[in-house]
Write a protein that holds these residues in place. Structure first.
Motif, short mmCIF file in Angstrom:
data_model
loop_
_atom_site.label_atom_id
_atom_site.label_comp_id
_atom_site.label_asym_id
_atom_site.label_seq_id
_atom_site.Cartn_x
_atom_site.Cartn_y
_atom_site.Cartn_z
N THR A 1 0.80 -1.21 -0.07
CA THR A 1 0.09 0.01 0.08
C THR A 1 0.67 1.14 0.19
O THR A 1 0.66 2.06 -0.88
CB THR A 1 -1.00 0.00 1.29
N ARG A 2 1.91 1.20 0.61
CA ARG A 2 2.67 2.38 0.90
C ARG A 2 3.54 2.63 -0.28
O ARG A 2 3.70 3.59 -0.69
CB ARG A 2 3.53 2.31 2.13
N ALA A 3 4.19 1.72 -0.77
CA ALA A 3 4.99 1.62 -1.97
C ALA A 3 4.45 1.68 -3.29
O ALA A 3 4.99 2.38 -4.20
CB ALA A 3 6.07 0.56 -1.77
N TYR A 4 3.40 1.02 -3.44
CA TYR A 4 2.72 1.06 -4.76
C TYR A 4 1.48 1.82 -4.98
O TYR A 4 1.56 2.54 -5.99
CB TYR A 4 2.42 -0.56 -5.12
N GLN A 5 0.81 1.73 -3.88
CA GLN A 5 -0.75 2.36 -4.15
C GLN A 5 -0.55 3.95 -4.22
O GLN A 5 -1.29 4.61 -4.98
CB GLN A 5 -1.92 1.70 -3.19
N PHE A 6 0.40 4.29 -3.21
CA PHE A 6 0.51 5.84 -3.00
C PHE A 6 1.00 6.28 -4.28
O PHE A 6 0.68 7.39 -4.72
CB PHE A 6 1.19 6.15 -1.81
N VAL A 7 2.14 5.72 -4.92
CA VAL A 7 2.63 6.03 -6.14
C VAL A 7 1.59 6.16 -7.33
O VAL A 7 1.49 7.11 -8.06
CB VAL A 7 3.81 5.08 -6.55
N LYS A 8 0.67 5.11 -7.29
CA LYS A 8 -0.40 5.02 -8.53
C LYS A 8 -1.33 6.21 -8.10
O LYS A 8 -1.78 6.81 -9.26
CB LYS A 8 -1.21 3.67 -8.23
N ILE A 9 -1.70 6.57 -7.04
CA ILE A 9 -2.69 7.49 -6.66
C ILE A 9 -1.94 8.69 -7.07
O ILE A 9 -2.71 9.88 -7.58
CB ILE A 9 -3.07 7.34 -5.18
N ASP A 10 -0.90 9.08 -6.58
CA ASP A 10 -0.22 10.41 -6.98
C ASP A 10 -0.13 10.34 -8.58
O ASP A 10 -0.53 11.70 -8.83
CB ASP A 10 1.30 10.09 -6.66
N ARG A 11 0.25 9.52 -9.31
CA ARG A 11 0.17 9.60 -10.68
C ARG A 11 -1.09 9.94 -11.12
O ARG A 11 -1.32 10.76 -12.07
CB ARG A 11 0.75 8.23 -11.13
N CYS A 12 -2.23 9.34 -10.91
CA CYS A 12 -3.51 9.62 -11.44
C CYS A 12 -3.80 11.08 -10.96
O CYS A 12 -4.46 11.89 -11.90
CB CYS A 12 -4.45 8.68 -10.65
N LEU A 13 -3.70 11.48 -9.71
CA LEU A 13 -4.18 12.86 -9.40
C LEU A 13 -3.21 14.04 -9.89
O LEU A 13 -3.69 15.01 -10.08
CB LEU A 13 -3.87 12.86 -7.94
#
Length: 75
Positions: free
Chosen positions: A50-62
């Motif tokens: 969640t910390r390493a992968y999901q936050f990166v994806k959320i940031d990229r989308c936003l």
């Protein structure tokens, strides 16, 4: 919006960590067989992922330009 999402994710991670701390260490380390993960390993994987992968994806989308053309990629 990003800050709200990260705060919500962090709250979930805190709950997962609390569950880990409240459980019997033997239960968390128990593996039914060598090919299986223990419950503790599953939680660790979820927290790190969640910390390493999901936050990166959320940031990229936003951070994308809202006017960017919406296209699908080939599967």
């Amino acid at each position: 919006m990003y800050e709200t999402l990260t705060k919500r994710f962090e709250k979930v991670i805190v709950i997962w960590q609390q569950v880990l701390e409240e459980n019997d260490p033997d239960l968390l380390q128990y593996k039914p067989d060598e090919a299986s993960w223990s419950l503790g390993q599953v939680y660790h994987h979820l927290i790190d992922g969640t910390r390493a992968y999901q936050f990166v994806k959320i940031d990229r989308c936003l951070s994308r330009d809202p006017d960017e053309q919406k296209t699908k990629t080939e599967a």
